[in-house]
Design a protein around this motif. Structure first.
Motif, PDB file in Angstrom:
ATOM      1  N   ALA A  69      -4.730   7.257  -6.867  1.00 23.38           N
ATOM      2  CA  ALA A  69      -5.300   8.512  -7.358  1.00 23.38           C
ATOM      3  C   ALA A  69      -4.702   8.930  -8.700  1.00 23.38           C
ATOM      4  CB  ALA A  69      -5.095   9.616  -6.335  1.00 23.38           C
ATOM      5  N   ASP A 103       0.022   5.358  -8.581  1.00 24.74           N
ATOM      6  CA  ASP A 103       0.675   5.732  -7.336  1.00 24.74           C
ATOM      7  C   ASP A 103       0.142   4.913  -6.171  1.00 24.74           C
ATOM      8  OD1 ASP A 103      -1.051   8.900  -6.576  1.00 24.74           O
ATOM      9  OD2 ASP A 103      -1.733   6.838  -6.527  1.00 24.74           O
ATOM     10  N   PHE A 104       0.666   5.153  -4.988  1.00 23.45           N
ATOM     11  CA  PHE A 104       0.371   4.291  -3.844  1.00 23.45           C
ATOM     12  C   PHE A 104      -1.105   4.293  -3.467  1.00 23.45           C
ATOM     13  CE2 PHE A 104      -0.386   7.111  -0.170  1.00 23.45           C
ATOM     14  CZ  PHE A 104      -0.171   8.332  -0.776  1.00 23.45           C
ATOM     15  N   SER A 105      -1.789   5.402  -3.697  1.00 28.18           N
ATOM     16  CA  SER A 105      -3.182   5.526  -3.288  1.00 28.18           C
ATOM     17  C   SER A 105      -4.154   5.145  -4.395  1.00 28.18           C
ATOM     18  CB  SER A 105      -3.472   6.958  -2.854  1.00 28.18           C
ATOM     19  OG  SER A 105      -3.440   7.832  -3.975  1.00 28.18           O
ATOM     20  N   SER A 124       0.802  -1.215   0.000  1.00 24.60           N
ATOM     21  CA  SER A 124       0.000   0.000   0.000  1.00 24.60           C
ATOM     22  C   SER A 124       0.841   1.274   0.000  1.00 24.60           C
ATOM     23  CB  SER A 124      -0.952   0.018   1.200  1.00 24.60           C
ATOM     24  OG  SER A 124      -0.215   0.074   2.397  1.00 24.60           O
ATOM     25  N   THR A 125       2.140   1.143   0.197  1.00 27.70           N
ATOM     26  CA  THR A 125       3.017   2.309   0.194  1.00 27.70           C
ATOM     27  C   THR A 125       3.853   2.398  -1.083  1.00 27.70           C
ATOM     28  OG1 THR A 125       4.883   1.180   1.251  1.00 27.70           O
ATOM     29  CG2 THR A 125       3.217   2.150   2.700  1.00 27.70           C
ATOM     30  N   ARG A 143       6.206   6.236  -3.222  1.00 29.18           N
ATOM     31  CA  ARG A 143       4.756   6.392  -3.299  1.00 29.18           C
ATOM     32  C   ARG A 143       4.279   6.760  -4.698  1.00 29.18           C
ATOM     33  NH1 ARG A 143       2.086   6.775   1.721  1.00 29.18           N
ATOM     34  NH2 ARG A 143       3.551   6.524   3.452  1.00 29.18           N
ATOM     35  N   TYR A 144       5.109   7.517  -5.406  1.00 26.04           N
ATOM     36  CA  TYR A 144       4.723   7.978  -6.748  1.00 26.04           C
ATOM     37  C   TYR A 144       5.699   7.411  -7.768  1.00 26.04           C
ATOM     38  CZ  TYR A 144       1.853  11.142  -4.054  1.00 26.04           C
ATOM     39  OH  TYR A 144       0.931  11.645  -3.168  1.00 26.04           O
ATOM     40  N   ASN A 185      -5.769  -1.783  -2.064  1.00 25.97           N
ATOM     41  CA  ASN A 185      -4.745  -1.906  -1.026  1.00 25.97           C
ATOM     42  C   ASN A 185      -5.199  -2.794   0.130  1.00 25.97           C
ATOM     43  OD1 ASN A 185      -2.897  -0.371  -2.435  1.00 25.97           O
ATOM     44  ND2 ASN A 185      -3.400   1.534  -1.361  1.00 25.97           N
TER      45      ASN A 185
END
Length: 123
Positions: A56, A52-54, A30-31, A102-103, A74
């Motif tokens: 988005a 990316d991690f989220s 998730s990271t 993260r990105y 995630n």
């Protein structure tokens, strides 16, 4: 060390849809920024999509933009690639990969790779 296992590949006809999955072994998934790559016979591995991690922010190669969708769950430590309107030129081994950031950074190598899943599109 994150273990990545792809699944969902197979033989499909042009115009069909297919969803690939990539299961990660650690919650650290998730990271991480994640990506999909593919390699056709006799060709170099190429970028397909990244996220990316989220979830988005998503990025696509021009060749798949509008047809493929990358996503992630995630809570399930899983990455997906929804492939619609597939073409024979989409044939290849598809790999998922993780970056320990993260990105996605396109100038950096990915840190972990799966073993790949074969996608074959017949005309």
């Amino acid at each position: 060390q994150v273990q990545l296992v792809e699944s969902g590949g197979g033989l499909v006809q042009a115009g069909d849809s297919l969803r690939l999955s990539c299961a990660a072994s650690e919650r650290a998934f998730s990271t991480y920024a994640m990506g999909w790559f593919r390699q056709a016979p006799g060709k170099e591995r190429e970028f397909v999509a990244a996220i990316d991690f989220s979830g988005a922010n998503k990025y696509y190669a021009d060749s798949v933009k509008g047809r493929f969708t990358i996503s992630r769950d995630n809570a399930k430590n899983t990455l997906y690639l929804q492939m619609n309107s597939v073409k024979p030129e989409d044939t290849g081994v598809y790999y998922c990969a993780a970056q320990r950031r993260r990105y996605p950074e396109f100038s950096y190598e990915y840190d972990y790779w799966g073993q790949g899943t074969q996608v074959t599109v017949s005309s």
